[in-house]
Design an enzyme around this catalytic site. Structure first.
Site, PDB file in Angstrom:
ATOM      1  CG  HIS A 266      -2.311   1.175   1.094  1.00 26.57           C
ATOM      2  ND1 HIS A 266      -3.760   1.242   1.125  1.00 26.57           N
ATOM      3  CD2 HIS A 266      -1.399   2.292   1.866  1.00 26.57           C
ATOM      4  CE1 HIS A 266      -4.187   2.683   0.695  1.00 26.57           C
ATOM      5  NE2 HIS A 266      -3.229   3.051   2.124  1.00 26.57           N
ATOM      6  CD  GLU A 267       1.794   3.701   3.550  1.00 28.27           C
ATOM      7  OE1 GLU A 267       1.553   4.682   3.008  1.00 28.27           O
ATOM      8  OE2 GLU A 267       0.443   3.270   4.290  1.00 28.27           O
ATOM      9  CG  HIS A 270       0.623   6.203  -1.089  1.00 28.93           C
ATOM     10  ND1 HIS A 270      -0.884   6.509  -1.150  1.00 28.93           N
ATOM     11  CD2 HIS A 270      -0.554   5.765  -0.019  1.00 28.93           C
ATOM     12  CE1 HIS A 270      -2.113   7.058  -0.699  1.00 28.93           C
ATOM     13  NE2 HIS A 270      -1.745   5.985   0.486  1.00 28.93           N
ATOM     14  CD  GLU A 296      -5.931   5.413   0.197  1.00 29.27           C
ATOM     15  OE1 GLU A 296      -5.033   6.386   0.817  1.00 29.27           O
ATOM     16  OE2 GLU A 296      -6.449   4.542   0.903  1.00 29.27           O
TER      17      GLU A 296
END
Lengths: 503, 503
Positions: A266-267, A270, A296
């Site tokens: 997830h990170e 980003h 997101e």
């Protein structure tokens, strides 16, 4: 002053503003990762100073005069030009910053710091009463903040607009109602089926092996460690400390695989976005991802549409088993795939599955609007939360720790304007992925072969490199050829979970 | 304006200056520890900005007016008062900063950044030619810098005075001549004796065990990890990121014990000094250790007078052996003590033993003065270095890597004003330690019992808590009752090494 010298002056001012913001990011990163407890007090003051210096420079009337003067020339370069975007986006930041008096900024920031501090103890202590009066003030301040931005159809549109350029309360409500209508039947159908077994995700998963495996995956995604790094924090995040320095953090549980692994993906999503922005935009407000929702969409795309897909695991399951010898013995890839995609209504948003996740967001969005418009008193928030999560998801938290105290957002900033972006991101992630599947030759096959360069290249060209040049709706239009739409997202969920649950 | 409001305004300005300096320290720490390579360019710019903002605020004429206005009242509080010291020390910083034009500060800082960058490659490449023209400019800039501070007896006194309030070229020359006269016979006598055997210091010393052992020792010294931390860097250093956040770094060799261990004790000495300053001085220029020499006296005191003493190892040798199972089998504590105190002329200052160390400093001090006054050309520096180290120490570097390119100082700042402080620190460390032995009951016995609280308490009361309130000579006078003197240092070396070498 010639236009060239005006542009040079504007860029010099923006560079300094950006340098102050990134210096603050370094201090914030250190605060979350390595700062000893004794450093907290001084660090808060240092961060407040950098933030004030940045705000002072952004709101300097000289910036407004340069923007006025440069606007006609910038527009003449064409709406899609870097020059036009620079003046347009800087103007937006300038107007937003100048509308809020400095005294209010200080008051809000002091109040937020206090509230956050109290919440950090109140949550583990399950002590909503400790934060209640503070949250009441936060609601007041949030209304005041919104009132500095008049001229919107709904009094709290400003809060949404700041996170999601151009979005409104009405538009989000309408999208969410439509999405709810698509999700509820799917959740009902899954509930009628046996629960997936995710027992294989609990076991012996040493932190160091999780770190090594996660790093291998996100390197393959394209996260560049020469321009980033990964550390451990209580709450995972991504932060940009400057061009060539985009970092992520992760939290691991040594007896559970999914939390650390998917937080890493997830990170990294980003971070890959930030690393993909055109260096030519460095030192300007354009050198960041655009709205929170689009950001997101990229964390969720890499985490879910890629990282929780069967093609992905057809390639990565063997390396995973090798990374954790014995832990997944007798578990085949399909069983593992079902485990990481188990749907089960729960109380914690960040641990929710893809299908029920958005109901958590809608609950928060509705409750915060009710707090803002006064139809819900802060004192009644815990009970309203319990009633709503019970009616939406059939679960009931036994305490406020997993209820009204769960998320940092209301205790670390204003109330309103943050949560909708998570669901907007989910919706866009599916729209973008569907467009990639349309544009790229055999995307599933590439992912199944462990090849991510085509996808990342496509995302970089279509989305990443532009930074803040385009708003979310402009990006969606450019990439997909149409407006924001829930259809690809609902179709993705129905197809994936229909197959998983034999619907 | 009332005096109270003037003092409040001065303190507010100083707090902001200090916050900017400490924010810069955070960025510098991160740059040396964890920053990915890609971050270098932006970080340089961020650091330059913070440094400029700090300099602008310190040199603001408003600071000068406040100091003028507050001076009579501050002096009336008594010379030893915090108020008098605050005005006195701030005035000193203000005068020094305002004498140097901003344009020169930028030019010097750009030049220094370039030179440092080139030196980082030139040293491993043994390529003095690469830095020669840059160093010639540095010498020019150093002369210009000194010339901004007229009124000294010697043109380069300003450079010494900035590091060592009140010290002069003449005073350092005289002290060094006296010290040399004391050291040379001792070195000659030791040379006539067999070399100590330090073979036991090479072996299997895993980094993690070195870290754990070093931490145990410096915790016992009193270094407070709740207000600090320790990381690894290419070159060990101490840095203060704010009140309650004083960090150290260390470098380990996994097959050699002394480098990592003594670097840890050395940097901890600096840090214990900073951690011991009275919090009431926070946010002012007084909230730092005083001169570079006094700072070095504390790193050397904890590293050498404590950490290389026999009483210390009578307590710590058993824990050391337990920390490195097998590595020191058959080595008794006296053998180990002789090994860590082996005297052998060598080429590297930072690895030199206590006895020969100061000859390295004198060599640099004399050569840099010769560079500054033009009697030595930069082109002739490598040869002058070789000739001098051969005549002083009987060794000859085969390359410039271990000669004129050895230390960062001339390549990361101006030429002049830095090296003398190392030897002044050594001299003062022995003076202070002798005073502690006089004042404290059985100091050697306390150290031999692993008890450091009495020594640290004494140092805190006498030296640490005052921060910059007193200059080096004032501190020496207050602590020892007399002026700076080499006698205790020469006596310490003669006693210790006389016993070790049976002289």
């Amino acid at each position: 002053m010639t236009r060239e010298s005006q542009l040079a002056e504007l860029k010099q001012r923006l560079q300094e503003i950006d340098d102050l913001r990134r210096a603050g990011a370094v201090l914030g990163w250190d605060q979350a990762t390595y700062m000893p407890p004794g450093g907290a007090q001084a660090r808060g003051r240092q961060l407040a100073l950098l933030s004030r210096l940045e705000h002072d420079r952004l709101t300097d009337p000289g910036v407004g005069r340069l923007l006025d003067s440069l606007a006609p020339w910038a527009e003449a370069q064409g709406a899609d030009s870097d020059a036009a975007a620079l003046v347009r986006v800087t103007r937006r930041d300038y107007e937003r910053a100048t509308r809020v008096p400095s005294a209010f900024v200080h008051r809000l920031s002091d109040h937020t710091a206090t509230t956050y501090h109290v919440w950090q103890r109140a949550r583990p202590d399950n002590d909503f009463a400790a934060v209640r009066p503070l949250l009441e003030t936060t609601v007041e301040l949030s209304r005041e903040f919104a009132a500095f931005h008049p001229g919107y159809a709904h009094p709290f549109d400003a809060l949404i607009d700041i996170a999601e350029d151009g979005m409104t309360v009405a538009a989000v409500r309408s999208l969410f109602a439509e999405l709810r209508a698509g999700l509820v039947p799917l959740i009902e159908a899954i509930r009628a089926r046996p629960l997936a077994d995710d027992g294989c995700l609990t076991g012996d998963f040493p932190e160091s092996a999780q770190q090594v495996f996660g790093e291998a995956v996100i390197r393959a995604f394209g996260y560049d460690y020469a321009r980033g790094r990964q550390d451990k924090t209580a709450h995972p995040f991504m932060t940009k400390l400057g061009r060539g320095d985009v970092r992520i953090t992760t939290r691991y549980c040594s007896d559970r695989l999914p939390e650390g692994l998917f937080a890493t993906l997830h990170e990294a999503g980003h971070a890959i976005y930030e690393q993909g922005i055109d260096d030519a935009l460095d030192g300007t407000p354009l050198f960041s991802g655009t709205t929170a929702g689009v950001h997101e969409s990229q964390s969720r795309l890499w985490e879910n549409l890629v990282g929780r897909s069967l093609p992905f695991w057809r390639h990565w399951y063997a390396p995973l088993r090798a990374a954790f010898p014995g832990a997944l013995d007798g578990v085949d890839v399909e069983t593992f795939y079902r485990a990481i995609n188990k749907v089960m209504p729960s109380m914690i948003r960040t641990e929710a599955d893809e299908v029920t996740y958005n109901l958590h967001v809608m609950l928060r969005f509705d409750l915060e609007l009710a707090l803002l418009d006064g139809t819900l008193a802060v004192a009644d928030l815990p009970e309203a939360w319990r009633a709503r999560i019970h009616s939406d998801l059939g679960v009931a938290p036994t305490d406020d720790r997993d209820g009204a105290l769960q998320d940092v957002h209301w205790y670390g900033g204003i109330v309103g304007g943050a949560f909708q972006s998570y669901t907007l991101g989910n919706i866009m992630s599916a729209q973008f992925f569907a467009a990639a599947q349309r544009d790229l030759d055999d995307l599933d096959g590439q992912i199944g072969a462990g090849k991510f360069a085509p996808l990342r290249g496509w995302l970089t060209t279509r989305i990443y490199r532009h930074g803040r040049k385009f708003t979310a709706s402009e990006i969606v239009q450019r990439v997909t050829g149409g407006p924001l739409s829930i259809a690809p997202y609902v179709a993705y969920l129905n197809t994936k979970y229909g197959a998983l649950y034999g619907l």
